[in-house]
Motif scaffolding. Structure first.
Motif, PDB file in Angstrom:
ATOM      1  N   PRO A  90       0.816  -1.230   0.000  1.00 21.82           N
ATOM      2  CA  PRO A  90       0.000   0.000   0.000  1.00 21.82           C
ATOM      3  C   PRO A  90       0.843   1.271   0.000  1.00 21.82           C
ATOM      4  CG  PRO A  90      -0.942  -1.604   1.506  1.00 21.82           C
ATOM      5  CD  PRO A  90       0.360  -2.181   1.043  1.00 21.82           C
ATOM      6  N   GLN A  91       2.055   1.194   0.590  1.00 18.74           N
ATOM      7  CA  GLN A  91       2.927   2.361   0.590  1.00 18.74           C
ATOM      8  C   GLN A  91       3.409   2.725  -0.809  1.00 18.74           C
ATOM      9  OE1 GLN A  91       3.180  -0.345   2.444  1.00 18.74           O
ATOM     10  NE2 GLN A  91       3.761   0.089   4.559  1.00 18.74           N
ATOM     11  N   ASP A  92       3.267   1.786  -1.747  1.00 21.98           N
ATOM     12  CA  ASP A  92       3.704   2.032  -3.127  1.00 21.98           C
ATOM     13  C   ASP A  92       2.581   2.549  -4.012  1.00 21.98           C
ATOM     14  OD1 ASP A  92       6.346   1.050  -2.673  1.00 21.98           O
ATOM     15  OD2 ASP A  92       5.563  -0.992  -2.736  1.00 21.98           O
ATOM     16  N   PHE A  93       1.452   2.902  -3.431  1.00 19.03           N
ATOM     17  CA  PHE A  93       0.317   3.344  -4.242  1.00 19.03           C
ATOM     18  C   PHE A  93       0.620   4.618  -5.026  1.00 19.03           C
ATOM     19  CE2 PHE A  93      -3.878   1.271  -2.746  1.00 19.03           C
ATOM     20  CZ  PHE A  93      -3.357   0.037  -3.111  1.00 19.03           C
ATOM     21  N   MET A  94       1.623   5.379  -4.599  1.00 16.47           N
ATOM     22  CA  MET A  94       2.015   6.556  -5.368  1.00 16.47           C
ATOM     23  C   MET A  94       2.476   6.142  -6.763  1.00 16.47           C
ATOM     24  SD  MET A  94       2.195   9.788  -5.556  1.00 16.47           S
ATOM     25  CE  MET A  94       1.924  10.254  -3.846  1.00 16.47           C
ATOM     26  N   LEU A  95       3.096   4.955  -6.858  1.00 11.71           N
ATOM     27  CA  LEU A  95       3.510   4.453  -8.166  1.00 11.71           C
ATOM     28  C   LEU A  95       2.297   4.192  -9.048  1.00 11.71           C
ATOM     29  CD1 LEU A  95       6.329   1.936  -7.115  1.00 11.71           C
ATOM     30  CD2 LEU A  95       6.611   4.199  -8.142  1.00 11.71           C
ATOM     31  N   LEU A  96       1.231   3.677  -8.434  1.00 14.39           N
ATOM     32  CA  LEU A  96       0.004   3.450  -9.193  1.00 14.39           C
ATOM     33  C   LEU A  96      -0.572   4.760  -9.702  1.00 14.39           C
ATOM     34  CD1 LEU A  96      -2.279   1.610 -10.197  1.00 14.39           C
ATOM     35  CD2 LEU A  96      -3.344   1.834  -7.933  1.00 14.39           C
ATOM     36  N   LEU A 100      -1.176   5.701 -13.667  1.00 20.56           N
ATOM     37  CA  LEU A 100      -2.442   6.154 -14.234  1.00 20.56           C
ATOM     38  C   LEU A 100      -2.282   7.489 -14.951  1.00 20.56           C
ATOM     39  CD1 LEU A 100      -4.899   5.219 -11.324  1.00 20.56           C
ATOM     40  CD2 LEU A 100      -4.524   3.998 -13.481  1.00 20.56           C
ATOM     41  N   ILE A 101      -1.454   8.371 -14.405  1.00 16.41           N
ATOM     42  CA  ILE A 101      -1.205   9.658 -15.065  1.00 16.41           C
ATOM     43  C   ILE A 101      -0.482   9.437 -16.393  1.00 16.41           C
ATOM     44  CG2 ILE A 101       0.065  11.831 -14.890  1.00 16.41           C
ATOM     45  CD1 ILE A 101      -0.441  11.758 -11.874  1.00 16.41           C
ATOM     46  N   ILE A 102       0.482   8.526 -16.404  1.00 18.03           N
ATOM     47  CA  ILE A 102       1.204   8.210 -17.641  1.00 18.03           C
ATOM     48  C   ILE A 102       0.252   7.653 -18.691  1.00 18.03           C
ATOM     49  CG2 ILE A 102       2.918   6.656 -18.650  1.00 18.03           C
ATOM     50  CD1 ILE A 102       4.532   6.969 -16.079  1.00 18.03           C
ATOM     51  N   LEU A 103      -0.626   6.738 -18.278  1.00 23.06           N
ATOM     52  CA  LEU A 103      -1.589   6.168 -19.217  1.00 23.06           C
ATOM     53  C   LEU A 103      -2.549   7.228 -19.740  1.00 23.06           C
ATOM     54  CD1 LEU A 103      -2.406   2.772 -17.445  1.00 23.06           C
ATOM     55  CD2 LEU A 103      -0.937   3.163 -19.433  1.00 23.06           C
ATOM     56  N   ALA A 355      11.192   8.817 -15.691  1.00 22.87           N
ATOM     57  CA  ALA A 355      11.190   8.967 -14.235  1.00 22.87           C
ATOM     58  C   ALA A 355      10.541   7.767 -13.556  1.00 22.87           C
ATOM     59  CB  ALA A 355      10.463  10.257 -13.840  1.00 22.87           C
ATOM     60  N   PHE A 356       9.438   7.278 -14.137  1.00 28.34           N
ATOM     61  CA  PHE A 356       8.751   6.116 -13.564  1.00 28.34           C
ATOM     62  C   PHE A 356       9.638   4.870 -13.647  1.00 28.34           C
ATOM     63  CE2 PHE A 356       5.778   2.510 -13.906  1.00 28.34           C
ATOM     64  CZ  PHE A 356       5.060   2.688 -12.741  1.00 28.34           C
ATOM     65  N   GLY A 357      10.308   4.695 -14.799  1.00 27.64           N
ATOM     66  CA  GLY A 357      11.197   3.549 -14.945  1.00 27.64           C
ATOM     67  C   GLY A 357      12.349   3.597 -13.969  1.00 27.64           C
TER      68      GLY A 357
END
Length: 477
Positions: A90-96, A100-103, A355-357
């Motif tokens: 759940p702490q990684d939800f910022m990645l999600l 979604l912003i990238i998509l 940045a995401f990668g």
């Protein structure tokens, strides 16, 4: 609307009242069933390939195994989200959120460049809609047979064909719901439990919900979801410009419409290339006539192009009366591939992807939170030392056990009087009490920044550092 945008035509029927044209909107009109005609063509093959790939991924990924567990599993009770070799918390939800912003930006980029390709070739609503249309065709026949069957009185044949269609729809809907729930409940356990009817209330509810939703959306609502429920249909026209690749009818070449004999001198009759056969309308899954101009209902699936090209081939006319093109190209102007908005979307998209990668690659499979004992700022031991108490929350985000060493830096003379090495099982979150002591002679002020460093002892290079505060007495105490 700006001059650089494609005009989206309103084809709403108008009625006459007192000699004036009045717009009429019947909000409660009964839906007219769309009978989609079977056809062949290049774009159908591309769409079928894309749809097959999506169906294979959807139904197949949950069955893949990775290191003895399901490769893709969203384990909500344990708050672990396994995606092949990586486990998210759940702490990684910022990645999600970033994903979604990238998509979203990818969707914007594709829309500006080539219109609603996502809708026509990859949207789950239409992938399943075409799947259901296929089931409808093999049980009730092609367009004319289905229309005739619906108008005919009930008979044994009609009952059997309708029953077969709905049975096949239900099988697809149930299989879809099982596959979906299988991403949240291990599918190798779920499937036997379904057939044994050994399901919990949570699984029963979601299996039923998604089966009904799939059956209703793909079987009954179909294009209504895209036209009335999906917001993308409403704002996509704002993103189009005169250089956006969209499906268009070449009015200059096609008009005037009319039937004619093959090989006749239709130009002398004042006719264009359109023979007004209606095939472009009969194959459209949303029931529009692309010859009326660009409409927000169009999902850019290319069905009308395939149908029209087939007729052009039969008449020995050149293809492309209906085609993917731009407004500028139809007007005889040059299409501008590189334009500021498209370049801007692409630049932002690339920055976010990089940045995401980097964040994924540099992600440490360890979570460390430090909580100070807020019941008291500090205590003085019988030996006269100043002591602070903390609780370290350690989360092992990997799927194997680790042993970690805890060290403290940032203040000379500070010592840890509790265990400095702790084991943490795979996927566990533990609380580690930590007590720090120091001789008051090392303290010249009441507040110091310190750093807790936690590192794995098995040579994996896993380490994380976080800061906290050490509180002491005021000077002179």
């Amino acid at each position: 609307m700006g001059m650089d945008q494609i005009p989206v035509k309103d084809v709403t029927p108008r009625s006459k009242s007192g000699g004036e044209s009045v717009e009429t909107y019947d909000l409660y009109a009964k839906r007219e069933h769309i009978y989609v005609k079977y056809y062949k063509g290049l774009f159908k093959n591309l769409r079928t390939a894309a749809g097959f790939m999506m169906l294979a991924m959807f139904f197949g990924f949950s069955w893949l195994q990775w290191d003895g567990r399901q490769a893709v599993l969203f384990d909500l009770p344990n708050r672990q989200f396994h995606v092949f070799g990586t486990t998210f918390w759940p702490q990684d939800f910022m990645l999600l959120s970033w994903l979604l912003i990238i998509l979203a930006f990818l969707l914007f980029f594709v829309t500006v460049f080539a219109g609603r390709l996502w809708c026509g070739y990859a949207c789950p609503q239409f992938v399943w809609t075409w799947f259901f249309i296929w089931a409808e065709r093999i049980t009730e026949g092609d367009r004319n047979k289905r229309m005739k069957l619906d108008k005919a009185p009930w008979s044994r044949e009609k009952f059997l064909r309708k029953t077969a269609k709905h049975a096949l729809w239900l099988v697809i809907a149930i299989a879809t719901s099982i596959a979906f729930v299988g991403y949240f409940s291990p599918i190798r356990e779920l499937v036997p439990n379904v057939f044994a009817w050994n399901l919990g209330p949570w699984e029963t509810w979601w299996l039923g919900f998604f089966a009904v939703a799939t059956y209703g959306n793909a079987g009954w609502l179909r294009e209504q979801v895209c036209i009335y429920m999906c917001p993308y249909a409403r704002f996509q026209s704002v993103m189009f410009d005169q250089d956006t690749l969209v499906i268009s009818y070449d009015e200059k070449r096609g008009e005037h419409r009319g039937s004619r004999k093959k090989g006749s001198d239709y130009k002398a009759q004042g006719l264009g290339d359109c023979i007004d056969c209606g095939n472009c309308v009969h194959v459209c899954p949303v029931g529009i006539d692309i010859r009326d101009g660009l409409q927000y209902e169009c999902v850019a699936c290319g069905a009308c192009i395939d149908a029209c090209d087939d007729i052009m081939d039969r008449m020995n006319y050149p293809r492309g009366l209906i085609r993917y093109t731009t407004e500028h190209a139809l007007e005889g102007n040059r299409t501008k591939l590189f334009r500021p908005r498209l370049i801007g979307y692409f630049a932002v998209l690339m920055v976010m992807i990089i940045a995401f990668g980097y964040t994924l690659v540099s992600r440490v499979p360890l979570e460390v939170d430090v909580l100070r004992d807020r019941g008291q700022l500090f205590t003085r031991t019988p030996d006269g030392l100043i002591e602070n108490s903390y609780t370290l929350k350690l989360a092992n985000k990997e799927q194997r056990d680790h042993r970690y060493r805890i060290t403290v830096t940032g203040l000379d003379g500070i010592q840890m009087v509790t265990a400095s090495e702790v084991p943490v099982s795979a996927g566990d979150l533990i609380d580690v009490p930590v007590r720090l002591q120091i001789n008051p002679k090392w303290l010249s002020r009441p507040n110091y920044e310190i750093h807790f460093r936690v590192e794995a002892l098995d040579g994996e290079g896993i380490s994380l550092e976080t800061e906290s505060r050490f509180i002491g007495p005021t000077s002179g105490l």
